[in-house]
Write a protein that holds these residues in place. Structure first.
Motif, PDB file in Angstrom:
ATOM      1  N   ILE A 528      41.337  39.397  36.278  1.00 42.07           N
ATOM      2  CA  ILE A 528      42.751  39.265  36.587  1.00 42.07           C
ATOM      3  C   ILE A 528      42.894  40.824  36.828  1.00 42.07           C
ATOM      4  O   ILE A 528      43.701  41.366  37.776  1.00 42.07           O
ATOM      5  CB  ILE A 528      43.621  38.732  35.555  1.00 42.07           C
ATOM      6  N   VAL A 529      42.258  41.499  35.899  1.00 41.47           N
ATOM      7  CA  VAL A 529      42.875  43.141  35.879  1.00 41.47           C
ATOM      8  C   VAL A 529      42.006  43.961  37.058  1.00 41.47           C
ATOM      9  O   VAL A 529      42.768  44.776  37.347  1.00 41.47           O
ATOM     10  CB  VAL A 529      42.460  43.479  34.452  1.00 41.47           C
ATOM     11  N   ASP A 551      40.491  26.342  31.324  1.00 41.84           N
ATOM     12  CA  ASP A 551      39.946  27.581  30.478  1.00 41.84           C
ATOM     13  C   ASP A 551      40.862  28.727  30.827  1.00 41.84           C
ATOM     14  O   ASP A 551      41.192  29.603  29.638  1.00 41.84           O
ATOM     15  CB  ASP A 551      38.423  28.300  30.729  1.00 41.84           C
ATOM     16  N   ILE A 552      41.098  28.987  32.098  1.00 40.74           N
ATOM     17  CA  ILE A 552      42.142  30.141  32.179  1.00 40.74           C
ATOM     18  C   ILE A 552      43.303  30.195  31.690  1.00 40.74           C
ATOM     19  O   ILE A 552      43.966  31.044  31.046  1.00 40.74           O
ATOM     20  CB  ILE A 552      42.298  30.350  33.891  1.00 40.74           C
ATOM     21  N   MET A 553      43.918  28.854  31.857  1.00 42.99           N
ATOM     22  CA  MET A 553      45.290  28.689  31.457  1.00 42.99           C
ATOM     23  C   MET A 553      45.198  28.782  29.693  1.00 42.99           C
ATOM     24  O   MET A 553      46.353  29.229  29.007  1.00 42.99           O
ATOM     25  CB  MET A 553      45.782  27.373  31.452  1.00 42.99           C
ATOM     26  N   GLU A 554      44.145  28.487  29.100  1.00 42.22           N
ATOM     27  CA  GLU A 554      44.058  28.451  27.680  1.00 42.22           C
ATOM     28  C   GLU A 554      44.087  29.780  27.147  1.00 42.22           C
ATOM     29  O   GLU A 554      44.701  30.253  26.342  1.00 42.22           O
ATOM     30  CB  GLU A 554      42.906  27.549  27.390  1.00 42.22           C
ATOM     31  N   THR A 555      43.099  30.481  27.945  1.00 37.80           N
ATOM     32  CA  THR A 555      43.083  32.060  27.650  1.00 37.80           C
ATOM     33  C   THR A 555      44.179  32.793  27.774  1.00 37.80           C
ATOM     34  O   THR A 555      44.505  33.536  26.983  1.00 37.80           O
ATOM     35  CB  THR A 555      41.999  32.713  28.702  1.00 37.80           C
ATOM     36  N   LEU A 556      45.051  32.694  28.886  1.00 42.35           N
ATOM     37  CA  LEU A 556      46.159  33.272  28.878  1.00 42.35           C
ATOM     38  C   LEU A 556      47.488  32.748  28.135  1.00 42.35           C
ATOM     39  O   LEU A 556      48.553  33.315  28.195  1.00 42.35           O
ATOM     40  CB  LEU A 556      46.671  33.038  30.495  1.00 42.35           C
ATOM     41  N   TYR A 557      47.158  31.777  27.371  1.00 48.51           N
ATOM     42  CA  TYR A 557      48.192  31.055  26.494  1.00 48.51           C
ATOM     43  C   TYR A 557      49.234  32.247  25.603  1.00 48.51           C
ATOM     44  O   TYR A 557      50.390  32.149  25.916  1.00 48.51           O
ATOM     45  CB  TYR A 557      47.597  30.110  25.467  1.00 48.51           C
ATOM     46  N   HIS A 558      48.511  33.063  25.162  1.00 46.83           N
ATOM     47  CA  HIS A 558      49.262  34.094  24.499  1.00 46.83           C
ATOM     48  C   HIS A 558      49.494  35.160  25.025  1.00 46.83           C
ATOM     49  O   HIS A 558      50.299  36.106  24.536  1.00 46.83           O
ATOM     50  CB  HIS A 558      48.405  34.380  23.056  1.00 46.83           C
ATOM     51  N   LEU A 559      49.259  35.256  26.528  1.00 47.58           N
ATOM     52  CA  LEU A 559      49.320  36.605  27.179  1.00 47.58           C
ATOM     53  C   LEU A 559      50.753  36.503  28.124  1.00 47.58           C
ATOM     54  O   LEU A 559      50.757  37.314  29.092  1.00 47.58           O
ATOM     55  CB  LEU A 559      48.135  36.936  27.845  1.00 47.58           C
ATOM     56  N   HIS A 560      51.529  35.631  27.852  1.00 45.98           N
ATOM     57  CA  HIS A 560      52.706  35.551  28.812  1.00 45.98           C
ATOM     58  C   HIS A 560      53.706  36.695  28.799  1.00 45.98           C
ATOM     59  O   HIS A 560      54.060  37.025  29.682  1.00 45.98           O
ATOM     60  CB  HIS A 560      53.688  34.319  28.507  1.00 45.98           C
ATOM     61  N   ILE A 562      52.389  39.561  28.999  1.00 48.58           N
ATOM     62  CA  ILE A 562      51.594  40.868  29.763  1.00 48.58           C
ATOM     63  C   ILE A 562      51.051  40.353  31.074  1.00 48.58           C
ATOM     64  O   ILE A 562      51.096  41.305  31.912  1.00 48.58           O
ATOM     65  CB  ILE A 562      50.349  40.995  28.804  1.00 48.58           C
ATOM     66  N   ILE A 563      50.956  39.116  31.188  1.00 48.89           N
ATOM     67  CA  ILE A 563      50.252  38.530  32.344  1.00 48.89           C
ATOM     68  C   ILE A 563      51.242  37.385  32.889  1.00 48.89           C
ATOM     69  O   ILE A 563      51.804  36.568  32.170  1.00 48.89           O
ATOM     70  CB  ILE A 563      48.779  37.887  32.206  1.00 48.89           C
ATOM     71  N   ILE A 564      51.538  37.501  34.368  1.00 47.75           N
ATOM     72  CA  ILE A 564      52.439  36.601  35.024  1.00 47.75           C
ATOM     73  C   ILE A 564      51.360  35.292  35.069  1.00 47.75           C
ATOM     74  O   ILE A 564      50.342  35.450  35.785  1.00 47.75           O
ATOM     75  CB  ILE A 564      52.985  36.999  36.347  1.00 47.75           C
ATOM     76  N   VAL A 565      51.709  34.160  34.454  1.00 49.75           N
ATOM     77  CA  VAL A 565      51.017  32.961  34.321  1.00 49.75           C
ATOM     78  C   VAL A 565      51.632  32.102  35.388  1.00 49.75           C
ATOM     79  O   VAL A 565      52.674  31.511  34.886  1.00 49.75           O
ATOM     80  CB  VAL A 565      50.716  32.380  33.079  1.00 49.75           C
ATOM     81  N   SER A 570      47.873  27.078  43.157  1.00 46.38           N
ATOM     82  CA  SER A 570      47.932  28.002  44.462  1.00 46.38           C
ATOM     83  C   SER A 570      48.348  29.207  44.260  1.00 46.38           C
ATOM     84  O   SER A 570      48.396  30.097  45.142  1.00 46.38           O
ATOM     85  CB  SER A 570      48.453  27.185  45.516  1.00 46.38           C
ATOM     86  N   GLU A 571      48.856  29.707  43.098  1.00 48.89           N
ATOM     87  CA  GLU A 571      49.364  31.056  42.762  1.00 48.89           C
ATOM     88  C   GLU A 571      48.596  31.782  42.132  1.00 48.89           C
ATOM     89  O   GLU A 571      47.758  31.321  41.198  1.00 48.89           O
ATOM     90  CB  GLU A 571      50.956  30.984  42.363  1.00 48.89           C
ATOM     91  N   ALA A 572      48.835  33.155  42.103  1.00 51.38           N
ATOM     92  CA  ALA A 572      47.782  33.987  41.535  1.00 51.38           C
ATOM     93  C   ALA A 572      48.211  34.589  40.166  1.00 51.38           C
ATOM     94  O   ALA A 572      49.372  35.083  40.091  1.00 51.38           O
ATOM     95  CB  ALA A 572      47.213  35.165  42.510  1.00 51.38           C
TER      96      ALA A 572
END
Ligand SMILES: Nc1ncnc2c1ncn2[C@@H]1O[C@H](COP(=O)(O)OP(=O)(O)OP(=O)(O)O)[C@@H](O)[C@H]1O
Length: 875
Positions: A528-529, A551-560, A562-565, A570-572
């Motif tokens: 992503i970065v 897996d991606i959603m799980e990884t980003l769970y705590h990163l809301h 910092i990262i737009i989830v 269809s969105e990035a």
């Protein structure tokens, strides 16, 4: 219906004579009326006036009826009812204010309607005397004055129609002329190689917010005073600089919106490193010029004149671009009020050498246009400071350094206001206990202190607390209050922010030291970065292969925070702020080794993934390539076996691309949308990732060699289909990019362990591709010429980078070193003696294309020439 034999005139000689004369007069009148009406009918044809054409048809019909009327009063009654219908038919044109009838046409239709309406009223009055109908009919048919009346009536109709016609035709012509001018201007302006999403208010995702009301008051006042100052002698540039995340872009967008509302913002360019176009220094002046042409019609007219004289000026050197696209149009105007150009996040503009050049050009020239002002924001990067300090800074620019010039109390006030308001909103929304103040005064103060001068810190706090509804806000707050920052040493301005990011990342790995999760985090967050452009969730999962969307959603769970989830596949996913990629890819700042992303290793990972995606798409290799080497490739590649020219129906004189066709092609999007986003991504960016891998990386070298020897022909074939469209037009930019990719891969490989055979193969493939694409190019393709991206002077003949003098070559002035230039001139001279003077058709889009497009019609295929200068076709 009365019969001729029943006429009361029968037997009355004088009346009969008079009747014949009138009949003749009427016949003449009628034919001219009919002609006029037919013309009217044609004039109205196609106009969106539902009633008007019908009304004319009615009057045409009415004229025919009038023949009968001459002997029949009932027909006159019909005439009246026709006029009434006409009135009715026209009424929508003027009655409906939302009607899409052009204003001038509507007006003339209204006039016609008014005139006809009057006539109707006049005649209606007479006919309404029903009790005297018989007398009236008698009078009308016999009496002189009634015949005259009838003629007057017809004349009046004719006059009304003539007036209508003159007005309609004239305004039609004016409208057509204006339309012509507009489309000519628009055609010329679209020759500019610009980026359409550069302006501060474009719809591109991630567009910045404006300042929260009540914050940044003194800063906004200072900038506004500078921008609006009616004194033309004040500094024409304003440089707002400050640390990453301090709030520059937010201020810039607030200022831009205010100036725009007051008609003072001429143009704006917001740079974005993640976008190839929005970071390109070469597109800045053409883009600003285009926006200025929309801002001011006088500027537009002048700019179009400039483009008519030199359609390529948008692709020339920066100083020439500025002179033609900005100075020249402004020179013909005299500004009476400030016009501001805004350049936001200039530190994201690339390459650095051109960014410095751009600043110097602005500084040197800006004063020659009174009232033209430039507002620049950037991080305090050394090369930007240097470029600005080189000039006499006293009078040329005003500077405001956000992390130095603004009092700490003022920043604290603004951040406190922001945190108080946003956190209270979250509390109220979640708990509905609106009377409770949250967080407490003490906690709020701690958060304000933690934020220091960085607004991005405060914004991340707000997202950390409120961004994930599944998490308890009090718990989130206490995690934040646990962030240890301590003293921020001088020279480490991001210490607080790093502390916050580390704290947030701790929550990701809180429960686990499992290597699987660490690797998964690096693959997902690293992609992503570091991807060259964001990919939708599903495509991201396809690119990285081993990990699903879940897996991606799980990884980003705590990163809301910092990262737009995104909520849909269809969105990035994208980072909120560039400070996070900067942090996580720096081992000095990201001191926790678990989340640290090593840019070199991640580049290798993404490079290998891109190759895998493409290889899977191309299918299995049919022939055992390496053994047969170049010979094999030459006999098996699509490029060798099929003549691309024949296959794609390329005409022989394809090198004679006109300016317009070449430039137009630059605008078109040549992406192949039948491919999935991850394949398109891999196709375009595999080499970018390769270039970020340290040379010598064995795994990457082996993979590169395998890919090139097995799949390069397929990759080139697919590229070629994008470079040359069905009509044989070339996308010169894409062709240039393709040669650069091959050259970059070669350069990387030559510093690694790739075989000689592989290197020769790359060279041959590039030369062959060039010959296929540009068979009539004069100088051919010397492998090794590469994109002149840094505006370094490179001889297109021998690649020398220094020369006592730069001379003209087939690609334009100053493109050859002294020696090559003299050789080329000698060749020209010799050939001029033999042939008619060459017709210059060089399609000079930008310096990157010059390497590949060397067209000088009339100089091709001179193989029989004894060319000792070295400028032969296979040079
Ligand atoms: N006055 C403000 N009011 C509300 N939010 C703000 C304000 N200033 C900054 N922010 C928020 O802080 C964050 C960082 O601000 P911004 O992007 O403007 O910083 P920057 O200095 O331009 O950073 P960079 O140099 O990395 O581009 C953004 O999320 C923005 O919305």
């Amino acid at each position: 219906m009365a019969q001729p034999g029943d006429s009361p005139l029968t037997g009355k000689e004088s009346a009969s004579l008079s009747s014949v004369q009138d009949s003749n007069r009427w016949t003449t009148l009628k034919s001219s009326l009919v002609l006029g009406l037919r013309a009217t009918e044609m004039a109205l044809d196609g106009l969106p006036i539902p009633g008007a054409k019908g009304c004319v048809s009615l009057i045409l019909h009415l004229i025919k009826t009038t023949d009968l009327t001459f002997g029949n009063a009932e027909a006159l009654q019909a005439l009246l009812s026709r006029l009434e219908s006409l009135h009715e038919a026209l009424s929508p044109v003027y009655a409906d204010p939302d009607s899409d009838v052009p204003e001038d046409v509507g007006k003339s239709v209204r006039n016609l309607e008014v005139k006809l309406d009057k006539l109707a009223a006049e005649w209606k009055h007479r006919l309404e005397k029903k009790h005297r109908k018989r007398d009236f009919i008698l009078r009308m048919l016999t009496a002189e004055d009634d015949r005259d009346n009838l003629t007057t009536f017809a004349n009046s109709i004719e006059q009304a129609i003539q007036d209508f016609l003159v007005v309609t035709i004239t305004s039609g012509r004016i409208a057509a002329f204006r339309e012509d001018t507009k489309s000519r201007e628009s055609r010329m302006l679209h020759l500019l190689p610009r980026t359409p999403t550069a302006s501060y208010n474009s719809a591109r995702t991630g567009g910045a917010n404006t300042c929260l009301k009540g914050t940044r008051l003194s800063i906004l006042k200072t900038i506004n005073e500078w921008a609006r100052n009616p004194d033309p002698s004040q500094p024409p540039m304003f440089w707002l600089n400050g640390l990453a995340g301090i709030g520059k872009t937010t201020i810039a967008h607030t200022i831009a919106a205010e100036l725009d509302t007051d008609g003072l913002l001429g143009a704006s360019f917001v740079f974005l490193r993640a976008d190839d176009q929005l970071k390109d220094a070469r597109l800045v002046f053409p883009t600003l010029a285009f926006q200025l042409s929309q801002f001011n019609s006088q500027f537009r007219t002048r700019l179009v004149q400039v483009l008519e004289q030199d359609p390529d000026c948008g692709s020339k050197r920066l100083d020439l671009q500025f002179a033609s696209l900005i100075l020249q149009p402004f020179a013909a105007m005299s500004l009476k009020a400030p016009v501001i150009l805004m350049l936001d996040a200039l530190d994201e503009c690339e390459p650095e050498t051109l960014t410095s050049e751009l600043l110097r050009i602005l500084h040197r020239n800006i004063k020659s246009v009174p009232f033209l002002r430039i507002f620049v924001t950037s991080r305090p990067e050394g090369y930007i400071r240097e470029a600005l300090d080189l000039v006499d800074s006293n009078s040329s620019h005003q500077k405001l350094v956000l992390h130095e010039d603004v009092h700490a109390e003022e920043v604290e006030h603004d951040i406190r206001l922001f945190l108080q308001l946003r956190l209270q909103e979250i509390w109220d929304e979640r708990t509905k206990k609106t009377s409770v103040r949250w967080p407490s005064e003490g906690d709020l103060e701690k958060l304000v202190k933690q934020s220091g001068k960085l607004f991005v810190y405060a914004a991340t706090i707000v997202r950390f607390i409120g961004g994930n509804r599944a998490l308890n806000i009090n718990r989130q707050l206490s995690t934040l209050l646990g962030v240890k920052i301590g003293h921020v040493p001088h020279g480490e301005p991001y210490r607080q922010l790093d502390g916050l990011y580390l704290q947030i990342l701790d929550s990701v790995f809180a429960d686990s030291d499992d290597d699987y999760y660490i690797q998964r985090f690096r693959a997902i967050v690293g992609s992503i970065v570091l991807l060259e452009r964001p990919l939708p969730l599903e495509s991201l999962a396809n690119l990285i292969g081993d990990h699903s969307v879940e897996d991606i959603m799980e990884t980003l769970y705590h990163l809301h925070s910092i990262i737009i989830v995104p909520a849909v596949n269809s969105e990035a996913p994208r980072t909120y702020h560039l400070s996070f990629p900067n942090f996580i890819t720096s081992s000095d700042r990201c001191t926790n080794p678990k989340p640290y992303i090593d840019p070199g290793k991640l580049a290798q990972y993404l490079f290998l993934r891109c190759l895998t995606v493409m290889e899977r798409d191309f299918g299995p290799i049919i022939v055992d390539a390496p053994d047969k080497g170049v010979d094999h490739i030459q006999s098996n590649t699509p490029l060798q076996n099929t003549n691309i020219a024949d296959e794609l129906d390329i005409v022989d004189d394809r090198s004679e691309l006109s300016h317009a066709s070449v430039e137009d092609l630059e605008q078109y999007d040549s992406e192949d949308y039948s491919l999935s986003p991850e394949i398109r991504y891999s196709d375009n960016y595999w080499c970018r990732h390769l270039m970020n891998i340290p040379t010598g990386d064995q795994e990457a070298a082996i993979a590169l060699e395998r890919f090139i020897m097995s799949y390069l022909p397929k990759w080139l074939h697919r590229r070629t289909a994008r470079i040359v469209d069905e009509s044989g037009n070339h996308n010169v930019k894409l062709a240039g990019d393709t040669f650069d990719i091959i050259h970059d891969a070669y350069r990387w490989a030559s510093h690694s362990i790739c075989s000689k055979q592989f290197q020769v193969f790359l060279q041959q493939s590039a030369k062959h591709l060039h010959a296929q694409l540009f068979p009539t190019a004069y100088a051919g393709y010397a492998f090794g010429r590469h994109l002149n991206t840094d505006n370094l002077q490179i001889c297109l003949g021998c690649e020398a980078t220094s020369s006592p003098e730069w001379r003209a070559g087939p690609a334009g002035p100053r493109t050859l070193c002294n020696e090559c230039g003299l050789g080329y001139a000698k060749t020209l001279k010799k050939r001029f003696k033999k042939k008619t003077p060459p017709k210059k058709v060089a399609a000079t889009l930008n310096s990157s294309n010059l390497n590949h497009i060397t067209t000088q019609q009339g100089l091709n295929n001179d193989d029989d020439d004894d060319d000792s200068s070295g400028w032969s076709d296979d040079n």
